[in-house]
Design a protein around this motif. Sequence first.
Motif, mmCIF file in Angstrom:
data_model
loop_
_atom_site.group_PDB
_atom_site.id
_atom_site.type_symbol
_atom_site.label_atom_id
_atom_site.label_comp_id
_atom_site.label_asym_id
_atom_site.label_seq_id
_atom_site.Cartn_x
_atom_site.Cartn_y
_atom_site.Cartn_z
ATOM 1 N N GLU A 133 20.986 -5.701 -14.534
ATOM 2 C CA GLU A 133 20.878 -5.212 -13.088
ATOM 3 C C GLU A 133 19.267 -4.857 -12.841
ATOM 4 N N ARG A 134 19.010 -4.776 -11.815
ATOM 5 C CA ARG A 134 17.605 -4.481 -11.339
ATOM 6 C C ARG A 134 17.530 -3.038 -11.579
ATOM 7 N N GLU A 135 16.308 -2.418 -12.165
ATOM 8 C CA GLU A 135 16.183 -1.117 -12.115
ATOM 9 C C GLU A 135 14.973 -0.649 -11.681
ATOM 10 N N GLY A 136 14.866 0.713 -11.411
ATOM 11 C CA GLY A 136 13.609 1.407 -11.144
ATOM 12 C C GLY A 136 12.687 1.519 -12.218
ATOM 13 N N VAL A 137 11.357 1.173 -12.351
ATOM 14 C CA VAL A 137 10.611 1.300 -13.283
ATOM 15 C C VAL A 137 9.516 2.438 -12.891
ATOM 16 N N SER A 138 8.924 2.484 -11.704
ATOM 17 C CA SER A 138 8.104 3.586 -11.187
ATOM 18 C C SER A 138 8.011 3.795 -9.703
ATOM 19 N N CYS A 139 8.049 4.915 -9.286
ATOM 20 C CA CYS A 139 7.989 5.270 -8.023
ATOM 21 C C CYS A 139 7.169 6.175 -7.289
ATOM 22 N N TYR A 174 4.009 4.968 3.455
ATOM 23 C CA TYR A 174 5.228 4.648 2.971
ATOM 24 C C TYR A 174 5.490 4.975 1.541
ATOM 25 N N ALA A 175 6.889 5.292 1.039
ATOM 26 C CA ALA A 175 7.230 5.598 -0.126
ATOM 27 C C ALA A 175 7.196 4.262 -0.870
ATOM 28 N N ILE A 176 6.810 4.024 -2.270
ATOM 29 C CA ILE A 176 6.626 2.367 -2.823
ATOM 30 C C ILE A 176 7.297 2.834 -4.210
ATOM 31 N N GLY A 177 7.599 1.608 -4.626
ATOM 32 C CA GLY A 177 8.071 1.446 -6.090
ATOM 33 C C GLY A 177 8.033 0.187 -6.681
ATOM 34 N N TRP A 178 8.192 0.283 -7.777
ATOM 35 C CA TRP A 178 8.288 -1.299 -8.617
ATOM 36 C C TRP A 178 9.478 -0.920 -9.627
ATOM 37 N N PHE A 179 10.126 -2.137 -9.184
ATOM 38 C CA PHE A 179 11.648 -2.372 -9.930
ATOM 39 C C PHE A 179 11.364 -3.664 -10.802
ATOM 40 N N ARG A 180 12.548 -3.659 -11.738
ATOM 41 C CA ARG A 180 12.460 -5.088 -12.681
ATOM 42 C C ARG A 180 13.696 -5.388 -13.091
ATOM 43 N N GLN A 181 13.765 -6.798 -13.010
ATOM 44 C CA GLN A 181 15.292 -7.055 -13.785
ATOM 45 C C GLN A 181 15.124 -8.303 -14.713
ATOM 46 N N ALA A 182 15.687 -8.002 -15.827
ATOM 47 C CA ALA A 182 15.756 -8.808 -17.018
ATOM 48 C C ALA A 182 17.020 -9.486 -16.690
ATOM 49 N N PRO A 183 16.749 -10.877 -17.376
ATOM 50 C CA PRO A 183 18.281 -11.549 -17.661
ATOM 51 C C PRO A 183 19.381 -11.032 -17.953
ATOM 52 N N GLY A 184 20.412 -11.430 -17.255
ATOM 53 C CA GLY A 184 21.686 -10.647 -17.505
ATOM 54 C C GLY A 184 21.825 -9.123 -17.369
ATOM 55 N N ARG A 216 9.893 6.811 5.187
ATOM 56 C CA ARG A 216 10.437 8.203 5.367
ATOM 57 C C ARG A 216 9.814 9.264 5.828
ATOM 58 N N THR A 217 10.229 10.110 6.836
ATOM 59 C CA THR A 217 9.686 11.221 7.488
ATOM 60 C C THR A 217 9.199 12.033 6.647
ATOM 61 N N ASP A 218 9.987 12.314 5.467
ATOM 62 C CA ASP A 218 9.187 13.239 4.342
ATOM 63 C C ASP A 218 8.247 12.615 3.329
ATOM 64 N N SER A 219 7.131 12.711 3.533
ATOM 65 C CA SER A 219 6.283 12.092 2.703
ATOM 66 C C SER A 219 6.095 12.473 1.401
ATOM 67 N N MET A 220 6.955 13.685 1.014
ATOM 68 C CA MET A 220 7.045 13.967 -0.300
ATOM 69 C C MET A 220 8.068 13.443 -1.126
ATOM 70 N N VAL A 221 8.993 12.794 -0.447
ATOM 71 C CA VAL A 221 10.291 12.167 -1.183
ATOM 72 C C VAL A 221 9.974 11.048 -1.947
ATOM 73 N N VAL A 222 10.363 11.068 -3.280
ATOM 74 C CA VAL A 222 10.331 9.802 -4.144
ATOM 75 C C VAL A 222 11.468 8.988 -4.355
ATOM 76 N N LEU A 223 11.589 7.914 -4.006
ATOM 77 C CA LEU A 223 13.035 7.105 -4.036
ATOM 78 C C LEU A 223 13.049 6.347 -5.037
ATOM 79 N N THR A 224 14.183 6.338 -5.884
ATOM 80 C CA THR A 224 14.229 5.768 -7.210
ATOM 81 C C THR A 224 15.015 4.679 -7.231
ATOM 82 N N THR A 225 16.146 4.441 -6.256
ATOM 83 C CA THR A 225 17.112 3.377 -6.455
ATOM 84 C C THR A 225 16.706 2.365 -5.230
#
Length: 127
Positions: free
Chosen positions: A44-50, A32-42, A101-110
Amino acid sequence: QVQLVESGGGLVQPGGSLRLSCAASGFTLAYYAIGWFRQAPGKEREGVSCISASNSNTYYADSVKGRFTISRDNAKNTMYLQMNNLKPEDTAVYYCAATYRTDSMVVLTTEDEYDYWGQGTQVTVSS
């Protein structure tokens, strides 16, 4: 049952370090493609690292480049986010996410590209 369980958040002083963990169950994280996101008070959630399933492609938000490192341990079916030199602006709830994703090379950021999410863990950087 597909599940992502996070741990490792907490209170840390500026300049300190934390390592977030996210244990997967019900599926094999290595595929699986994996990622870390974060959301600060007030804010929107944002991508940190994927990272792509192949581990060959990574993404880091400009605000964390050189300080955060994403990784996974396939034997433990667990993903990590090592956070160094933490700043007050890193304070947020952090979420892990995974998707296939079938493409193991893809990095997903949203966030809308991810199917599975952890429950979130609070990280507070304060003196």
